[in-house]
Design a protein around this motif. Structure first.
Motif, PDB file in Angstrom:
ATOM      1  N   LEU A 260       2.576  -2.426  -0.524  1.00  0.00           N
ATOM      2  CA  LEU A 260       1.226  -2.740  -0.095  1.00  0.00           C
ATOM      3  C   LEU A 260       0.135  -2.256  -0.914  1.00  0.00           C
ATOM      4  CD1 LEU A 260       2.255  -1.060   3.432  1.00  0.00           C
ATOM      5  CD2 LEU A 260       2.145  -3.453   2.773  1.00  0.00           C
ATOM      6  N   TRP A 261       0.702  -1.791  -2.302  1.00  0.00           N
ATOM      7  CA  TRP A 261      -0.243  -1.251  -3.236  1.00  0.00           C
ATOM      8  C   TRP A 261      -1.045  -2.796  -3.780  1.00  0.00           C
ATOM      9  CZ3 TRP A 261      -0.847  -2.424  -8.646  1.00  0.00           C
ATOM     10  CH2 TRP A 261      -1.703  -1.801  -9.160  1.00  0.00           C
ATOM     11  N   ASN A 262      -2.393  -2.602  -3.708  1.00  0.00           N
ATOM     12  CA  ASN A 262      -3.144  -3.783  -4.250  1.00  0.00           C
ATOM     13  C   ASN A 262      -2.770  -5.080  -3.478  1.00  0.00           C
ATOM     14  OD1 ASN A 262      -5.131  -5.002  -5.994  1.00  0.00           O
ATOM     15  ND2 ASN A 262      -3.276  -5.266  -7.540  1.00  0.00           N
ATOM     16  N   ALA A 263      -2.191  -5.104  -2.190  1.00  0.00           N
ATOM     17  CA  ALA A 263      -1.810  -6.392  -1.695  1.00  0.00           C
ATOM     18  C   ALA A 263      -3.091  -6.895  -1.056  1.00  0.00           C
ATOM     19  CB  ALA A 263      -0.674  -6.016  -0.596  1.00  0.00           C
ATOM     20  N   THR A 264      -2.786  -8.253  -0.886  1.00  0.00           N
ATOM     21  CA  THR A 264      -3.949  -9.120   0.084  1.00  0.00           C
ATOM     22  C   THR A 264      -3.567  -8.976   1.607  1.00  0.00           C
ATOM     23  OG1 THR A 264      -3.708 -10.603  -1.823  1.00  0.00           O
ATOM     24  CG2 THR A 264      -5.050 -11.234   0.153  1.00  0.00           C
ATOM     25  N   HIS A 265      -4.493  -8.798   2.285  1.00  0.00           N
ATOM     26  CA  HIS A 265      -4.035  -8.592   3.782  1.00  0.00           C
ATOM     27  C   HIS A 265      -4.234  -9.938   4.266  1.00  0.00           C
ATOM     28  CE1 HIS A 265      -3.982  -7.375   8.097  1.00  0.00           C
ATOM     29  NE2 HIS A 265      -3.612  -6.019   7.770  1.00  0.00           N
ATOM     30  N   PRO A 266      -3.387 -10.387   5.248  1.00  0.00           N
ATOM     31  CA  PRO A 266      -3.413 -11.714   5.823  1.00  0.00           C
ATOM     32  C   PRO A 266      -4.768 -11.957   6.496  1.00  0.00           C
ATOM     33  CG  PRO A 266      -1.586 -10.673   6.802  1.00  0.00           C
ATOM     34  CD  PRO A 266      -2.167  -9.893   5.704  1.00  0.00           C
ATOM     35  N   ASN A 267      -5.241 -10.969   7.114  1.00  0.00           N
ATOM     36  CA  ASN A 267      -6.396 -10.984   8.164  1.00  0.00           C
ATOM     37  C   ASN A 267      -7.429 -10.301   7.605  1.00  0.00           C
ATOM     38  OD1 ASN A 267      -4.413 -11.942   9.904  1.00  0.00           O
ATOM     39  ND2 ASN A 267      -4.122  -9.733  10.859  1.00  0.00           N
ATOM     40  N   GLY A 268      -7.704 -10.187   6.229  1.00  0.00           N
ATOM     41  CA  GLY A 268      -8.860  -9.917   5.344  1.00  0.00           C
ATOM     42  C   GLY A 268      -9.013  -8.406   5.642  1.00  0.00           C
ATOM     43  N   GLU A 269      -8.174  -7.867   6.104  1.00  0.00           N
ATOM     44  CA  GLU A 269      -8.545  -6.382   6.211  1.00  0.00           C
ATOM     45  C   GLU A 269      -7.872  -5.532   4.857  1.00  0.00           C
ATOM     46  OE1 GLU A 269      -6.254  -4.752   9.824  1.00  0.00           O
ATOM     47  OE2 GLU A 269      -6.812  -6.770  10.822  1.00  0.00           O
ATOM     48  N   VAL A 270      -7.760  -4.266   4.848  1.00  0.00           N
ATOM     49  CA  VAL A 270      -7.327  -3.429   3.648  1.00  0.00           C
ATOM     50  C   VAL A 270      -6.482  -2.609   4.199  1.00  0.00           C
ATOM     51  CG1 VAL A 270      -8.164  -2.003   1.689  1.00  0.00           C
ATOM     52  CG2 VAL A 270      -9.719  -3.931   2.535  1.00  0.00           C
ATOM     53  N   TYR A 271      -5.240  -2.277   3.396  1.00  0.00           N
ATOM     54  CA  TYR A 271      -4.261  -1.479   3.550  1.00  0.00           C
ATOM     55  C   TYR A 271      -5.031   0.040   3.240  1.00  0.00           C
ATOM     56  CZ  TYR A 271      -1.379  -5.453   4.006  1.00  0.00           C
ATOM     57  OH  TYR A 271      -0.630  -6.626   4.198  1.00  0.00           O
ATOM     58  N   SER A 272      -4.474   1.016   4.112  1.00  0.00           N
ATOM     59  CA  SER A 272      -5.195   2.320   3.799  1.00  0.00           C
ATOM     60  C   SER A 272      -5.021   2.893   2.358  1.00  0.00           C
ATOM     61  CB  SER A 272      -4.821   3.168   4.875  1.00  0.00           C
ATOM     62  OG  SER A 272      -3.666   3.574   4.713  1.00  0.00           O
ATOM     63  N   ASP A 273      -5.165   3.978   1.863  1.00  0.00           N
ATOM     64  CA  ASP A 273      -5.037   4.561   0.569  1.00  0.00           C
ATOM     65  C   ASP A 273      -3.513   5.162   0.949  1.00  0.00           C
ATOM     66  OD1 ASP A 273      -5.391   5.481  -2.103  1.00  0.00           O
ATOM     67  OD2 ASP A 273      -5.457   7.248  -1.132  1.00  0.00           O
ATOM     68  N   GLU A 274      -3.129   5.667   2.073  1.00  0.00           N
ATOM     69  CA  GLU A 274      -1.936   6.175   2.354  1.00  0.00           C
ATOM     70  C   GLU A 274      -0.719   5.126   2.236  1.00  0.00           C
ATOM     71  OE1 GLU A 274      -0.939   6.417   6.317  1.00  0.00           O
ATOM     72  OE2 GLU A 274       0.824   7.718   6.054  1.00  0.00           O
ATOM     73  N   GLU A 275      -1.213   4.028   2.790  1.00  0.00           N
ATOM     74  CA  GLU A 275      -0.170   2.950   2.875  1.00  0.00           C
ATOM     75  C   GLU A 275       0.190   2.382   1.511  1.00  0.00           C
ATOM     76  OE1 GLU A 275      -1.082   1.159   7.546  1.00  0.00           O
ATOM     77  OE2 GLU A 275      -2.113   0.539   5.769  1.00  0.00           O
ATOM     78  N   GLN A 276      -0.841   2.181   0.839  1.00  0.00           N
ATOM     79  CA  GLN A 276      -0.662   1.740  -0.833  1.00  0.00           C
ATOM     80  C   GLN A 276       0.159   2.692  -1.531  1.00  0.00           C
ATOM     81  OE1 GLN A 276      -3.627  -0.671  -2.729  1.00  0.00           O
ATOM     82  NE2 GLN A 276      -5.188  -0.838  -0.725  1.00  0.00           N
ATOM     83  N   ARG A 277      -0.267   3.832  -1.190  1.00  0.00           N
ATOM     84  CA  ARG A 277       0.428   4.656  -2.219  1.00  0.00           C
ATOM     85  C   ARG A 277       1.719   5.017  -2.002  1.00  0.00           C
ATOM     86  NH1 ARG A 277      -1.333   9.342  -3.130  1.00  0.00           N
ATOM     87  NH2 ARG A 277      -2.963   9.484  -1.292  1.00  0.00           N
ATOM     88  N   LYS A 278       2.138   5.206  -0.742  1.00  0.00           N
ATOM     89  CA  LYS A 278       3.198   5.903  -0.036  1.00  0.00           C
ATOM     90  C   LYS A 278       4.173   5.063   0.839  1.00  0.00           C
ATOM     91  CE  LYS A 278       1.690  10.523  -0.687  1.00  0.00           C
ATOM     92  NZ  LYS A 278       2.442  10.824  -1.976  1.00  0.00           N
ATOM     93  N   CYS A 279       3.554   3.742   1.115  1.00  0.00           N
ATOM     94  CA  CYS A 279       4.608   3.045   2.194  1.00  0.00           C
ATOM     95  C   CYS A 279       5.164   1.872   1.652  1.00  0.00           C
ATOM     96  CB  CYS A 279       3.565   3.006   3.457  1.00  0.00           C
ATOM     97  SG  CYS A 279       3.101   4.391   4.237  1.00  0.00           S
ATOM     98  N   LEU A 280       6.045   1.525   2.284  1.00  0.00           N
ATOM     99  CA  LEU A 280       6.614   0.110   2.201  1.00  0.00           C
ATOM    100  C   LEU A 280       6.974  -0.675   3.627  1.00  0.00           C
ATOM    101  CD1 LEU A 280       9.707   1.090  -0.206  1.00  0.00           C
ATOM    102  CD2 LEU A 280       7.410  -0.010  -0.830  1.00  0.00           C
ATOM    103  N   SER A 281       7.135  -1.880   3.550  1.00  0.00           N
ATOM    104  CA  SER A 281       7.756  -2.370   5.046  1.00  0.00           C
ATOM    105  C   SER A 281       9.024  -3.025   4.594  1.00  0.00           C
ATOM    106  CB  SER A 281       6.562  -3.103   5.705  1.00  0.00           C
ATOM    107  OG  SER A 281       6.507  -4.509   4.817  1.00  0.00           O
TER     108      SER A 281
END
Ligand SMILES: Cc1cc2nc3c(=O)[nH]c(=O)nc-3n(C[C@H](O)[C@H](O)[C@H](O)COP(=O)(O)O)c2cc1C
Length: 506
Positions: free
Chosen positions: A177-198
């Motif tokens: 999720l780091w630096n990823a484009t969100h399909p609905n124009g939102e922004v992934y949180s800092d925690e999601e970007q640094r520590k999470c995967l889907s």
């Protein structure tokens, strides 16, 4: 590391497979600069270019717009049927499939994995603890085409059934999720970007085993641990991409394919074991009731899905080999690199199932576009009964496993038609088929969720049901004729002899 000497599979990690490719002139280092930053297209174009001409595997050493400059990226390792056959110690694709099918059928040949001392496990050479996890710096990010996130497409994923404790190994994609484009124009949180995967846990066709584990865990209100073993021995990836019955462990099947136990090692933070020779291992947990929306996603039938919703995983630990290799690939309009990594297990599954009931089935070829061609060892008057081709068509749709039921186009041919050659299959359809009499239209097939031509079910908003066509391209003796005209073509050996005679002349 154990090497198997005279065994068919003479490597036990990706590095060993790459050595084999290199020795045979099928892998090259590429030092020219290529851009892999978000919304760049150079690797997608490279994939198309390589696949226009059965191109080689490449090690990309000079990537721009890339976060982990010291980690080279392997590209297109599995790009031909020959290269995937080599994973199972064969050169010939049919021999590789038959081996896969034979081991799959004979569970007594499966070998349980062997746990080794972590101090001897290459994947433990380096360790990143929970507090230091920052995916932005520690996992390579390679973007393709217009995709929103950067994917992990090189992993086998291990979870345990929360009810029985039996492990499952599956080849599923994940997204970062780091630096990823969100399909609905939102922004992934800092925690999601640094520590999470889907993870693609509810994918097509439905019913993958990680999804069943996650559904059970939620129902039982239990946590679910997940180990993601990246860039593994390709034999393990083939096993992980094979749909074996729920409750059996693909690691045992991988042992059967290798002819010796897979060496595994305990995870640092989880009650799971991973292949000891993995290049990189990510340990984590599913976060209860946390989903994430990702997209656009370039899917394997060649279209962009706008959005996908998948469970979120938090990473607790990363271990990796020193000087690790990353492997990146993408899905797009076929053919592309890992088509053949996906097709070989599907072909093996179908061969195993069909041959156990219909000995006249000689080969099954699944094309990168997922058409299914079944070659029989008999035709015409040798067929066991009239309309035998249609019996085989129905058997494909009724086969066990995840895939046969989704076969949208199935063609059955005789032994004189090469099922790897679309031109020959087309010839058989045009000269042996009457469109109404020799086809079956099945209106009750299982859809590929992402097939844009299938009706979307109104209550779910996705395609669940699909029409399918089966074409019996066998010779219709004795269905309609007593005899058939003699086939006019030259013998392949004569063609080879002429080619030899003309070699170097033009
Ligand atoms: C490179 C590659 C990527 C794959 N990605 C997925 C995926 O994201 N989700 C999925 O359900 N199946 C995916 N598959 C297919 C599964 O690996 C395959 O159906 C396998 O049988 C699943 O394991 P399971 O039967 O234990 O669920 C992929 C296969 C390959 C070769």
């Amino acid at each position: 590391m154990i090497f198997t000497g005279d065994k068919e599979v003479d490597f036990n990690d990706m590095r060993g497979y790459l050595k084999l490719l290199k020795d045979k002139g099928l892998l090259f280092d590429l030092d020219i600069e290529l851009n892999v930053a978000r919304e760049t297209t150079e690797l997608q174009a490279l994939m198309r270019h390589l696949h226009n001409d059965d191109g080689p595997a490449l090690m990309l050493n000079n990537l721009e717009g890339y976060n982990t400059k010291d980690i080279p990226v392997l590209f297109n390792p599995y790009g031909t049927r020959q290269r995937t056959a080599m994973i199972l110690g064969k050169e010939d694709p049919l021999e590789a499939k038959l081996k896969h099918a034979e081991v799959l059928t004979d569970q007594s040949s499966w070998i349980k994995p062997k746990a080794i001392d972590p101090a001897k496990a290459p994947c433990k050479e380096n360790k990143i603890e929970k507090n230091d996890i920052n995916i932005a710096k520690q996992l390579p990010h390679v973007w393709f085409g217009k995709e929103g996130p950067s994917y992990i497409t090189n992993a086998v994923v291990i979870t345990k059934d929360p009810e029985t404790g039996i492990p499952n190994t599956g080849c599923y994609r994940l997204t970062q999720l780091w630096n990823a484009t969100h399909p609905n124009g939102e922004v992934y949180s800092d925690e999601e970007q640094r520590k999470c995967l889907s993870v693609f846990a509810f994918w097509n066709p439905p019913g993958n085993h990680i999804g069943l584990h996650w559904a059970k865990a939620q129902e039982m209100k239990k946590p679910l641990e997940i180990a993601i073993a990246c860039v593994v021995d390709p034999v393990i990836q083939i096993a992980g991409a094979t749909s074996i019955p729920f409750g059996l462990d693909e690691m045992d099947f991988a042992g059967g394919l290798r002819g010796e136990a897979v060496e595994v090692v305990n995870c640092e933070t989880l009650d799971l074991q991973v292949p000891a020779s993995s290049e990189l291992v990510i340990e984590g947990r599913f976060l209860p009731n946390r989903d994430v929306t990702i997209g656009p996603h370039s899917n394997p039938i060649g279209y962009y899905d706008d959005t996908q919703v998948f469970p979120l995983i938090e990473v607790d630990c990363i271990t990796h080999r020193s000087e690790p290799i990353w492997y990146a690939t993408m899905e797009m309009m076929p053919p592309f690199d890992h088509n053949y990594m996906a097709c070989l297990p599907i072909e093996g599954e179908l061969l195993s199932d069909l041959q156990s009931k219909i000995p006249e089935v000689k080969d099954v070829v699944v094309t990168p576009n997922l058409s299914y061609f079944v070659q029989l060892s008999v035709d015409g008057a040798q067929k066991p009964h009239p309309e035998f081709g249609k019996y085989v068509l129905n058997a494909v749709w009724g086969a066990s496993g995840r895939w046969g039921r989704t076969a949208k186009v199935v063609v059955v041919v005789g032994p004189d038609v090469n099922p790897y050659d679309l031109n020959e299959v087309e010839w058989a359809i045009l000269t042996r088929v009457q469109p109404k009499s020799d086809t079956i239209i099945n209106q009750s097939g299982q859809a590929f969720l992402m097939d844009p031509s299938a009706n979307k079910d109104s209550s779910h908003g996705i395609a669940l049901q699909s029409e399918q066509i089966g074409i019996d391209a066998t010779i219709k003796v004795f269905e309609r004729f007593d005899s058939y005209p003699e086939y006019s073509n030259s013998d392949p050996e004569d063609v080879a002899a002429i080619a030899k005679k003309l070699k170097g002349l033009f």
